[in-house]
Design a protein around this motif. Structure first.
Motif, PDB file in Angstrom:
ATOM      1  N   TRP B 282       3.138   1.979   0.739  1.00  0.00           N
ATOM      2  CA  TRP B 282       2.870   1.579   2.123  1.00  0.00           C
ATOM      3  C   TRP B 282       3.831   0.453   2.481  1.00  0.00           C
ATOM      4  O   TRP B 282       3.986  -0.510   1.727  1.00  0.00           O
ATOM      5  CB  TRP B 282       1.416   1.122   2.281  1.00  0.00           C
ATOM      6  N   ARG B 283       4.482   0.640   3.636  1.00  0.00           N
ATOM      7  CA  ARG B 283       5.519  -0.312   4.045  1.00  0.00           C
ATOM      8  C   ARG B 283       5.174  -0.936   5.386  1.00  0.00           C
ATOM      9  O   ARG B 283       4.668  -0.273   6.286  1.00  0.00           O
ATOM     10  CB  ARG B 283       6.858   0.422   4.185  1.00  0.00           C
ATOM     11  N   THR B 284       5.440  -2.204   5.477  1.00  0.00           N
ATOM     12  CA  THR B 284       5.397  -2.860   6.784  1.00  0.00           C
ATOM     13  C   THR B 284       6.807  -3.303   7.143  1.00  0.00           C
ATOM     14  O   THR B 284       7.589  -3.697   6.278  1.00  0.00           O
ATOM     15  CB  THR B 284       4.461  -4.079   6.787  1.00  0.00           C
ATOM     16  N   LYS B 285       7.108  -3.224   8.445  1.00  0.00           N
ATOM     17  CA  LYS B 285       8.391  -3.736   8.938  1.00  0.00           C
ATOM     18  C   LYS B 285       8.190  -4.958   9.815  1.00  0.00           C
ATOM     19  O   LYS B 285       9.149  -5.507  10.346  1.00  0.00           O
ATOM     20  CB  LYS B 285       9.112  -2.657   9.762  1.00  0.00           C
ATOM     21  N   ASP B 286       6.912  -5.312  10.013  1.00  0.00           N
ATOM     22  CA  ASP B 286       6.628  -6.378  10.981  1.00  0.00           C
ATOM     23  C   ASP B 286       5.687  -7.430  10.374  1.00  0.00           C
ATOM     24  O   ASP B 286       4.782  -7.907  11.011  1.00  0.00           O
ATOM     25  CB  ASP B 286       6.033  -5.791  12.262  1.00  0.00           C
ATOM     26  N   ARG B 287       5.946  -7.734   9.117  1.00  0.00           N
ATOM     27  CA  ARG B 287       5.200  -8.779   8.415  1.00  0.00           C
ATOM     28  C   ARG B 287       3.701  -8.482   8.376  1.00  0.00           C
ATOM     29  O   ARG B 287       2.854  -9.359   8.470  1.00  0.00           O
ATOM     30  CB  ARG B 287       5.461 -10.150   9.044  1.00  0.00           C
TER      31      ARG B 287
END
Lengths: 91, 358
Positions: B282-287
């Motif tokens: 699972w990835r976040t790009k927005d902190r």
């Protein structure tokens, strides 16, 4: 007398399997062994000098635990065996 | 222009190194080194581009750190870390090895069990106890987690060589801003899996990483959620919302963008990827405001366990992301997680994944 290294302990000594030493007891035989192969020092004992777990040391065919431990006397012709215990593992 | 990437695996039965060109399409195995020996962590020193360090925790002969100066072709053991005479503790396992700050090319750090930090000023040849932390008054309140009482996370700030953070299970986070002279517990914002006692806010962190390029940017997967902390923040920000569970071990951060990070959520107790969602990074790009499951290429219906040091990014652009599983599969993505390829399978259980961008 002779110290024979078995299994992993031979690998820790660069493949040596047999080392001739002059010693009056097991402790001095181990000290002479380590003087010859310093790489064994930390493999046999922890930083406080305590013998590591899973190390069996035999004077001829008897486990030193059932003799006088490292004070077990040695004579010419005796053989000290350092054997990884058939034990341990995790998971 | 990078020449390629090494993916460094610590496994239950040795060190495995996979080498690829910068396209990261084909991988060649080097090793295994130390076959049959449990390796908790393999570290790369980006400062010299040649040194590898392997934390070997062997039943016979005890723990040791092996050092290679030629990217794994040859190895030799360093001197063991040791607690001072009179100390009742005994070095029993290496959990994590970390290269020091770029301005201190001979400094290496080592996290051990029992939870302690050791410093080397000769590139790992010898180690000294960091007594300011190891004899900290808090130590009497530290207690072992499921894996033992380990110092498993070491974050060296990319800007300030005097600023570091470490993570201990179970104690939490400690930070220094004076080069290790003093350490302060900073668990503000972190939830605890057990009620807090009057002795303080001790908690169980699982894996903490820092941005290699942005000062003070840190990210972690804890026992009780996922958190970010930036330079100047007084406390950790809980960003668990949007993830399938609040539990897991592995965490990784993008090499340049500190708002982009990765976790591998697990079900609590079972410690496997959630059945409801299937396996995925699972990835976040927005902190942490939003999360996306990345599973393109992963086998549907499979279930994986990824250990605390089991995921890493490389330094290429786009960044590569890698995770290793306890059923012996190493997966890689050359496009920041959008798609996954199996690098190798049928390996021993994978305990750690690191990269070396050459």
């Amino acid at each position: 007398m002779t110290v024979k290294l078995h299994g992993a302990f031979s690998e820790f000594a660069g493949g040596a399997r047999s080392v001739a030493v002059d010693a009056g007891d097991v402790a001095s035989a181990l000290a002479a062994l380590v003087a010859r192969h310093p790489s064994l020092a930390e493999r046999l004992r922890d930083e406080h000098g305590k013998m590591r777990e899973h190390v069996n040391i035999f004077a001829n065919d008897e486990d030193m635990r059932y003799l006088d431990g490292e004070r077990t006397a040695l004579r010419d012709g005796d053989i000290v065996h350092i054997v990884p215990a058939v034990s341990g593992g995790e998971w | 222009m990078a020449r390629g990437v090494l993916v460094l695996l610590g496994t239950k039965k040795g060190v495995y190194v996979f080498r690829s060109g910068s396209a990261r399409e084909r991988w060649r195995l080097e090793g295994p080194y130390f076959p049959g020996q449990p390796v908790y962590h393999v570290a790369f020193d980006p400062r010299d581009g040649q040194s590898l360090y392997a934390g070997i925790n062997m039943t016979w002969g005890g723990p040791r750190v092996e050092i290679s100066r030629d990217l794994g072709k040859t190895w030799k053991p360093g001197k063991n870390p040791a607690f001072p005479k009179g100390d009742e503790r005994t070095f029993s396992r290496t959990w994590h090895i970390e290269a020091g700050h770029a301005s201190e090319p001979d400094v290496m750090w080592l996290g051990t069990e029992p939870a302690s930090l050791f410093k080397s000023t000769d590139r790992g040849e010898s180690w000294e106890s960091v007594r300011s932390l190891n004899d900290h008054p808090d130590t009497k309140h530290w207690s072992p987690g499921g894996g033992g009482l380990g110092l498993h996370s070491i974050v060296v700030d990319p800007a300030d060589p005097k600023s570091m953070a470490i993570g201990i299970s179970s104690a939490g986070m400690y930070e220094t801003t004076d080069g290790g002279k003093t350490w302060t517990r900073h668990n503000e914002g972190l939830l605890s899996p057990v009620p807090q006692g009057p002795e303080g806010d001790y908690t169980c962190v699982h894996h903490v990483v820092g941005s290699p390029t942005v000062a003070g940017a840190r990210f972690q997967q804890a026992h009780t959620g996922t958190y970010f902390k930036d330079a100047g923040d007084k406390k950790w920000t809980n960003v668990t919302k949007g993830l399938p569970t609040d539990y897991g071990f592995a965490s990784a951060i993008h090499p340049r963008d500190p708002k982009m990070a990765y976790v591998f959520p697990l079900e609590f107790l079972e410690r496997m990827s959630p059945t409801a969602t299937g396996p995925g990074v699972w990835r976040t790009k927005d902190r942490g405001r939003t999360w996306t499951r990345l599973a393109n290429g992963l086998p549907r219906g499979s279930r994986y366990e990824v250990m605390r040091d089991g995921m890493a990014t490389d330094r290429l652009d786009p960044a590569g992301v890698y995770f290793g599983t306890t059923n012996g599969e190493i997966w890689g993505s050359a496009d920041e997680g959008r798609s996954w390829s199996l690098i190798a399978q049928h390996l021993p259980p994978i305990l750690s994944v690191e990269t070396a961008t050459l």
